[in-house]
Design an enzyme around this catalytic site. Structure first.
Site, short mmCIF file in Angstrom:
data_model
loop_
_atom_site.label_atom_id
_atom_site.label_comp_id
_atom_site.label_asym_id
_atom_site.label_seq_id
_atom_site.Cartn_x
_atom_site.Cartn_y
_atom_site.Cartn_z
CE LYS A 2 -17.53 90.21 7.53
NZ LYS A 2 -17.88 91.27 6.61
CE LYS B 6 11.70 78.92 22.20
NZ LYS B 6 11.32 80.11 21.47
CG ASN C 20 3.17 84.52 11.96
OD1 ASN C 20 3.82 84.54 10.92
ND2 ASN C 20 2.78 83.38 12.52
CG PHE D 225 14.55 78.60 12.13
CD1 PHE D 225 14.96 77.41 11.54
CD2 PHE D 225 15.05 79.80 11.62
CE1 PHE D 225 15.86 77.41 10.48
CE2 PHE D 225 15.93 79.82 10.56
CZ PHE D 225 16.34 78.63 9.99
CG ASP E 236 6.07 72.67 19.87
OD1 ASP E 236 6.66 72.37 18.81
OD2 ASP E 236 6.53 73.48 20.70
CB ILE E 237 4.63 70.87 14.21
CG1 ILE E 237 3.16 71.30 14.06
CG2 ILE E 237 5.03 69.91 13.10
CD1 ILE E 237 2.91 72.25 12.90
O1 C5P Z 1 8.40 77.57 20.98
P1 C5P Z 1 8.62 78.40 19.75
O2 C5P Z 1 7.35 78.69 18.99
O3 C5P Z 1 9.41 79.65 19.98
O4 C5P Z 1 9.57 77.48 18.84
C1 C5P Z 1 9.87 77.82 17.52
C2 C5P Z 1 10.18 76.57 16.76
O5 C5P Z 1 9.14 75.61 16.98
C3 C5P Z 1 10.20 76.79 15.27
O6 C5P Z 1 11.12 75.86 14.71
C4 C5P Z 1 8.77 76.46 14.84
O7 C5P Z 1 8.72 76.03 13.48
C5 C5P Z 1 8.41 75.34 15.79
N1 C5P Z 1 6.98 75.30 16.22
C6 C5P Z 1 6.18 74.24 15.80
N2 C5P Z 1 4.88 74.19 16.21
C7 C5P Z 1 4.36 75.12 17.02
C8 C5P Z 1 5.17 76.21 17.45
C9 C5P Z 1 6.49 76.27 17.03
O8 C5P Z 1 6.65 73.39 15.04
N3 C5P Z 1 3.10 75.05 17.39
#
Ligand code: C5P
Length: 402
Positions: free
Chosen positions: A289, A337, A210, A323, A306-307
């Site tokens: 490739k 969220k 992105n 964020f 989702d970290i």
């Molecule tokens: O759910 P969303 O992606 O909109 O949430 C954004 C927040 O979650 C940001 O703080 C981003 O760093 C964190 N995030 C994460 N791991 C993911 C997706 C989002 O830590 N796979």
């Protein structure tokens, strides 16, 4: 009201149309309790009268390096020693070049060279002059020397151009001074920050990613270091140099970012997820490739971990900040969220025609917690990062004092 009482502030003014804003800046500094000594270059005097600044600051303006009457009283070394802080606003391209070159050709440059007080510059110039590689080289040199840059902002310019080079507003300069006055506020704490995009491999040469530049996360890391924290920055691929004084953990994919976070998270007091982590990755990363044979191909994507949510779900969890970049119903979606991921605070940046934070030097942040909502407004990422760290510090200390 935030206070600068008893602060000795030297305000340097150089030649540029933005010098008209310096009068307002002097007035606000005095309102905040600061003692202000204005030092002007000759070019500045073509834009604003010294008498105006003398009236507002209550002190004669200083402008001459070789001034026998001043040398017997407050000469250049005395001004340099008197200063607790030095701010140059506006700082012209010419002045920035002289400072980067270590010149002592006039009173203001000499005071900057002689002082041991922190220096902040608010650059102001035409967008072409700002973008020129010579100016950017000088800015990089001054940043490496420990000088803080406030702005510039982007927008309409007095010359009719549109672009970066507008001086930040006096309120933003006051914000910077009052916030840095309060640091260190995270002394003795350990802060982990994720930043940048992630790269999810399709094959050995291609990735899904992105537009995140990492600028917001790196600014937050720099502000946390300035606030006295021990900082770990877990960063996806960016073109930025890591801020000095941090533990730097470069990663590529969301899986790698999670592994780096999990390695040190148990000893962290605060976690701030600024990274634009990919939500999906290719189900398979091909070992060779992918050839362009078929007219169309279908990619299967699977969810990444989702970290942020995982950090927030830990039993002994740090103060957790997320964020959210939202295009629609930003505040409502961010609030959801905050709740779903179990966060202490979420910083929302609206992505729309007037604010696209990706790659920009500026952003517009709104902070949301369970109990309140604060609009920090539009500002440079550096200033917003300082404000965010200050808010986090207050809330973290409140949480730990009960
Ligand atoms: O759910 P969303 O992606 O909109 O949430 C954004 C927040 O979650 C940001 O703080 C981003 O760093 C964190 N995030 C994460 N791991 C993911 C997706 C989002 O830590 N796979």
């Amino acid at each position: 009201m935030p206070s600068l009482s008893d602060q000795h502030i030297v305000l340097g003014i150089t030649g540029g149309i933005a010098a008209y804003k310096s009068a307002e800046l002097v007035r606000r500094l005095v309102d905040h309790g600061a003692e202000v000594q204005v030092v002007m270059t000759d070019a500045a005097k073509a834009f604003i009268a010294p008498l105006t600044l003398q009236a507002l600051s209550g002190r004669p303006v200083r402008d001459a390096l070789l001034d026998p009457s001043a040398e017997s009283g407050m000469g250049h070394i005395e001004i340099a020693r008197w200063a607790d802080r030095l701010v140059v606003a506006p700082a012209s391209a010419n002045f920035i070049a002289r400072l980067a070159g270590g010149m002592a050709s006039d009173l203001l440059a000499t005071v900057c060279l002689a002082t041991s007080a922190p220096i902040a510059l608010a650059p102001a110039m035409n967008q072409g002059m700002w973008s020129k590689s010579a100016t950017q080289r000088n800015i990089a040199t001054l940043k490496a020397d420990g000088i803080t840059m406030l702005g510039p902002n982007s927008g309409d310019q007095a010359c009719g151009d549109v672009g970066p080079g507008r001086m930040v507003e006096p309120a933003e300069i006051i914000n910077h001074l009052t916030i840095s006055e309060k640091i260190p506020v995270l002394d003795g704490t350990s802060v982990m920050i994720t930043a940048g995009p992630t790269w999810e491999a399709l094959d050995p040469v291609r990735v899904l990613s992105n537009h995140s530049s990492g600028k917001m996360g790196y600014a937050v890391a720099a502000a946390a270091v300035a606030a006295g924290a021990a900082v770990t920055l877990v960063s996806g691929p960016t073109a930025l140099d890591p801020p000095p004084g941090i533990q730097y953990r470069p990663v590529r994919s969301a899986e790698e970012m999670l592994a780096a976070v999990e390695q040190d998270i148990s000893t962290c007091d605060v976690f701030i997820g600024v990274a634009a982590v990919a939500d999906y990755r290719p189900a398979r990363s091909e070992t060779s490739k992918i050839k362009k044979c078929a007219d169309s191909i279908t990619l299967e994507l699977v969810r990444t971990p989702d970290i942020l949510a995982r950090v927030a779900q830990q039993v002994k969890r740090p103060f957790t900040v997320g964020f959210a970049a939202e295009t629609d119903q930003a505040i409502a979606n961010a609030r959801e969220k905050l709740h779903n991921k179990g966060l202490d605070l979420i910083a929302v940046n609206q992505v729309n025609e007037t604010n696209n934070p990706f790659g920009s030097e500026e952003n517009h942040l709104v902070l949301i917690s369970q109990s309140d909502e604060i609009d920090l407004g539009r500002n440079s990422k550096a200033v917003l990062a300082e404000q965010l760290i200050s808010e986090i510090a207050h809330r973290y200390h409140d949480q730990h004092s009960t």
